[in-house]
Structure formats: structure tokens, C-alpha cells
Write a protein that holds these residues in place. Sequence first.
Motif, mmCIF file in Angstrom:
data_model
loop_
_atom_site.group_PDB
_atom_site.id
_atom_site.type_symbol
_atom_site.label_atom_id
_atom_site.label_comp_id
_atom_site.label_asym_id
_atom_site.label_seq_id
_atom_site.Cartn_x
_atom_site.Cartn_y
_atom_site.Cartn_z
ATOM 1 N N VAL A 1 0.806 -1.072 0.063
ATOM 2 C CA VAL A 1 -0.092 0.059 -0.076
ATOM 3 C C VAL A 1 0.908 1.263 0.008
ATOM 4 O O VAL A 1 2.004 1.387 0.729
ATOM 5 N N PHE A 2 0.595 1.990 -1.110
ATOM 6 C CA PHE A 2 1.580 3.480 -1.021
ATOM 7 C C PHE A 2 1.104 4.521 -0.861
ATOM 8 O O PHE A 2 1.812 5.282 -0.467
ATOM 9 N N PHE A 3 -0.060 4.604 -0.631
ATOM 10 C CA PHE A 3 -0.792 5.774 -0.422
ATOM 11 C C PHE A 3 -2.103 5.628 0.681
ATOM 12 O O PHE A 3 -2.691 4.553 0.484
ATOM 13 N N ILE A 4 -2.226 6.528 1.483
ATOM 14 C CA ILE A 4 -3.215 6.401 2.484
ATOM 15 C C ILE A 4 -3.758 7.609 2.952
ATOM 16 O O ILE A 4 -3.314 8.779 3.102
ATOM 17 N N SER A 5 -4.995 7.552 3.187
ATOM 18 C CA SER A 5 -5.817 9.022 3.780
ATOM 19 C C SER A 5 -5.498 8.845 5.313
ATOM 20 O O SER A 5 -5.669 7.839 5.938
ATOM 21 N N CYS A 6 -5.700 10.126 5.909
ATOM 22 C CA CYS A 6 -5.701 10.158 7.296
ATOM 23 C C CYS A 6 -7.045 9.315 8.083
ATOM 24 O O CYS A 6 -6.975 8.873 9.111
ATOM 25 N N THR A 7 -8.084 9.528 7.019
ATOM 26 C CA THR A 7 -9.211 8.797 7.600
ATOM 27 C C THR A 7 -9.171 7.325 7.643
ATOM 28 O O THR A 7 -9.610 6.663 8.580
ATOM 29 N N TYR B 1 -1.699 10.597 1.884
ATOM 30 C CA TYR B 1 -0.448 10.674 2.164
ATOM 31 C C TYR B 1 0.446 9.376 1.536
ATOM 32 O O TYR B 1 -0.137 8.352 1.293
ATOM 33 N N SER B 2 1.702 9.773 0.956
ATOM 34 C CA SER B 2 2.569 8.765 0.801
ATOM 35 C C SER B 2 3.142 8.033 2.014
ATOM 36 O O SER B 2 3.561 8.634 2.980
ATOM 37 N N VAL B 3 2.637 6.624 1.737
ATOM 38 C CA VAL B 3 3.205 5.877 3.264
ATOM 39 C C VAL B 3 4.593 5.926 3.526
ATOM 40 O O VAL B 3 5.058 6.316 4.715
ATOM 41 N N LYS B 4 5.391 5.890 2.287
ATOM 42 C CA LYS B 4 7.069 5.939 2.600
ATOM 43 C C LYS B 4 7.176 7.413 3.028
ATOM 44 O O LYS B 4 8.144 7.454 4.084
ATOM 45 N N GLN B 5 6.773 8.526 2.465
ATOM 46 C CA GLN B 5 7.068 9.725 3.203
ATOM 47 C C GLN B 5 6.670 9.901 4.364
ATOM 48 O O GLN B 5 7.438 10.630 5.194
ATOM 49 N N GLY C 1 6.078 17.563 9.187
ATOM 50 C CA GLY C 1 6.371 18.248 8.066
ATOM 51 C C GLY C 1 5.966 17.577 6.709
ATOM 52 O O GLY C 1 6.024 18.128 5.761
ATOM 53 N N VAL C 2 5.326 16.346 6.861
ATOM 54 C CA VAL C 2 4.863 15.469 5.707
ATOM 55 C C VAL C 2 3.500 16.209 5.235
ATOM 56 O O VAL C 2 2.572 16.271 5.904
ATOM 57 N N VAL C 3 3.540 16.343 3.688
ATOM 58 C CA VAL C 3 2.293 16.971 3.368
ATOM 59 C C VAL C 3 1.532 15.890 2.312
ATOM 60 O O VAL C 3 2.159 15.036 1.780
ATOM 61 N N GLY C 4 0.296 15.840 2.451
ATOM 62 C CA GLY C 4 -0.447 14.913 1.488
ATOM 63 C C GLY C 4 -1.149 15.808 0.558
ATOM 64 O O GLY C 4 -0.880 16.742 0.303
ATOM 65 N N ARG C 5 -1.776 14.998 -0.230
ATOM 66 C CA ARG C 5 -2.491 15.509 -1.572
ATOM 67 C C ARG C 5 -4.043 15.277 -1.429
ATOM 68 O O ARG C 5 -4.471 13.870 -1.152
#
Lengths: 224, 224
Positions: free
Chosen positions: A37-43, A73-77, A64-68
Motif C-alpha cells: 500500500v503506497f498511499f493512505i488517507s488520514c481517515t 499521504y505517501s506511506v513511505k514519506q 512536516g509531511v504533506v499530503g494531497r
Amino acid sequence: MESKDEKIKIVRGIPEPTLRRLPVYHQYLRELEQKKVFFISCTAIAADLKLIPIQVRKDIEMTGVVGRPKIGYSVKQIIDGIEEFLGWKKSSEAFLAGAGSLGAAILGYQGFKEYGLDILAAFDNNPAKAGTIIHGRKVYAMEKLPDLIRRMKVKIGIITVPAVSAQKTADIMMDAGISAIWNFAPVKISPFGGVIIQNENLAASLAVLSKKLKVMQAAENIRP
Amino acid sequence: MESKDEKIKIVRGIPEPTLRRLPVYHQYLRELEQKKVFFISCTAIAADLKLIPIQVRKDIEMTGVVGRPKIGYSVKQIIDGIEEFLGWKKSSEAFLAGAGSLGAAILGYQGFKEYGLDILAAFDNNPAKAGTIIHGRKVYAMEKLPDLIRRMKVKIGIITVPAVSAQKTADIMMDAGISAIWNFAPVKISPFGGVIIQNENLAASLAVLSKKLKVMQAAENIRP
DNA sequence: TCCTAATAGATATTTATTTATCGATATAAA
DNA sequence: TTTATATCGATAAATAAATATCTATTAGGA
């Protein structure tokens, strides 16, 4: 003075509850990463960890990580961001004082290394323990502790000695130049010279559990 | 419903930070008692424990103990009050699952008994460990856990198994009728049926320490 | 006996943390 | 291309906890 004040402000500016939640996200996200899984929402994070999305978002914001929008968010980030933020990227070397059962447990606890904690060796007052190996780390006589701290410039000390000798052990460590102490002895340690003390108090957690249990049982008695 | 709501209000009404400080007072006051000190003011307590008098007073107030102007509190009354308040007076029996090094450390940790926690036995998945004795407590095969929980009506479970099997172990405990779980595995456990979970997260404490250390070292680099 | 100082207890204020609301943005479907 | 919607990010409100202030009480000395 200004820069010092600024630093203090930054330290105070990070809520400790947030710091305590970050490792939880970290662990969870590493599991996700393994599941590709590479992207995930805070929800989604909040749902899985039984938190609320807003809190997760605020916590991530701290790193400091930003999402889109619409993506998350990028899991790795986030993983990297947490590691960077908490200083886990560059490993810190530590000595452990007190090779009893708790000390042995901590030496055996897997995963500290990935949190940037590298316990090099243990020290004990009991001469019989000197020279033994526990979970791959050598145990030295306590007398050798200050000298080795100085020579190896170790910055973190872990105290798992009995309560009565905790402060004495801490004093030895602080004299020798330790910057931070993780204290598992059930007494509060008095720091000096700006040394950071993190007290781990098992009795405190047990107190919370006891009280909740007591209240629950009282409630059951009222309405059986 | 009214009484239940009331209970919930009471639970919410005790700040968790207060619950965590009570054992600290308790330990300190027991030392005082041994030194034949029978009365103490919140000012004196605060000075010794590096807290502020107002906070000490509010914490003591929670336990229902009252003091006297110019005299302070009865040391014995606070000790008893804390024990009563936290439910330490009547001991709770517990089982421990996971007889690894952390489990052994907890079995060996002196003083839990005086906090009302009586660990009767340990359980482990490793058949080689079954039948052994750790710190005076017998180790059983994990299969026997649910049956023994039911037969002995044990209400507290302590989890020191690896992260991967933590939830499974908790499920077994909860199915068998455990009321509260003290979880040392580095994963959050999902409760059901109103079971109380107290998560002990060593990584969380380490995170706080790491961050403070990182900030401190950053500050030193600015002003060496 | 009266006064002083130390202290608890009650109330109020401040600060920290959590939770809610709102607007902006980017994706995906129409 | 347009529109709907999920999501982030910023701001605001609410809640919880810590701290300060004020008042009342009482031991001990004048």
C-alpha cells in the motif's frame, strides 16, 4: 539567547501525546508498506488505529509531511518523515546499567535498533555477571562504566538497576557525560547539567489499569 | 442507565495524569513512613518530588484524603487513601502470556504484589518452556490458558508475547472472560465486550527521549 | 488571650490538547 | 470539459489539565 529560547519553544511546541503516537503510526505504516500500500488517507489510518482523522492529520503535520487531496499521504514519506523527525535516522549508542531480568528483557527486545537505539553493552554490580553475554551484548563490571562512556562518547544511558541505586547510577552516568537517561527504576531521578531524563513507570500504568478495573467492577455491582 | 452514566462520568472525571502520579506519591510516602515522618505538607511533597504544591494538593484531593492547615496531611492516611482509591487493597489475580525475556522480567519485578497485582502463573506457546518455573511461578502450555482463566476466574491478563500473536492471545483471554489486559506487545489491541486494555508502549517513551535528545543536540550545534 | 504564619481548600485563570468547522484542491466520473 | 466528492490544510471552538489567586483554618508564639 534568542536561538536558545527558540529551541525551547520548539520543544514545548510538540505535544508529548503526539510524540507518543508517532511510533504507533510508524509501526502501522511499515506493515502497510509490506502489503504494497503506497498511499493512505488520514481517515483510513484513523479507522484502523481507532483514532480520529483530525488527530492523525495534525500529528502527521508535525513531521512536516504533506499530503494531497483525494489521494492522501505517501506511506513511505510518512515513515521517513517520522524517522527523520524523531531522530531515528542516525542511530544513538547506549549503555545499559543493571543486567537483571528487566535489563535482560530490554537487551532482548527486538526493534530498538530500528528506532535508532543501539545498546552496545551492559554493566552490573554483581561481579559474577561480569564477562557474561546477554542477548549478544557483553556485561562489564559497573566500575568500568564511566571510563567507557567517556572513551566511546556514548550519549544514552538505560537504567534498570534496583530503585535504591538508581540515582547513584545516574550520577555516575551524568558525571561521565551522558546526555539522556532512560530510567526504568521506580524512582524519579534528579538530573543535572541539562541531562534529559525519561522515566518509565510501570507502576503508573498499573495504577491506571487498576483504577479502571475497580470502577468497572463497582459499576457491575450496581447493575449485575 | 443513570447509574451507568454516572460511573462513566466518574471515570472520565479522574485525570489520567493524576492516576499516573499517585503511585509516585505512594512510593515516596512509604519511604517517609519508614523514616518515622507522620505528617507532611503538600509543599514539602512537591519540593521533594519536583512538582508544584497545588498539583500535589489537587491529586491528593482526588483520593478523598483531607489535610489540616498548619499541619499538613497524615502520611498514613494518604498511603491508605491511594491504595483504597486505586483498588490496591484487594489483590487481583493475573495470568501472564508469553514467558520470554520481557515476561520473565515482569514476573521478577518486585512490588507488583503490593500494588494489588498477583501474577499466579505464566503461559507460553513454546512446549519446551511448559513445566518450568520462572521467579517462583509455573509456566503452562498456552492451550491451558482459557480453561484456567475460567476455572480460577482470573480477571487480569498480561500480554508479553510477540506482536504478531498479541491480538490472538488477547482474543483467547477475552473469550475466556478476562476483564482487563495489560499489553506489552508493540501493537494496539482491539477490545470487545467492555474489556479494559492498557497498552504499554516502550517505543512511545523512546520516541519522546529521542526527540528531546535530537532537539538538544541541534541546539548545541547552533551554540557550541 | 490574641496575633502571626503556614497551610489546606475553593475558585478562577491560563495553557495545552483535542475536536470541529470551513475553504481549497485534485481526482475521477458524467 | 464540467461537476461531484474525497481529501488535505488552516482556522476556530471546546475540552482537559495545569497553574494561580483568594479565603478560611489552626497551631504556636507573643
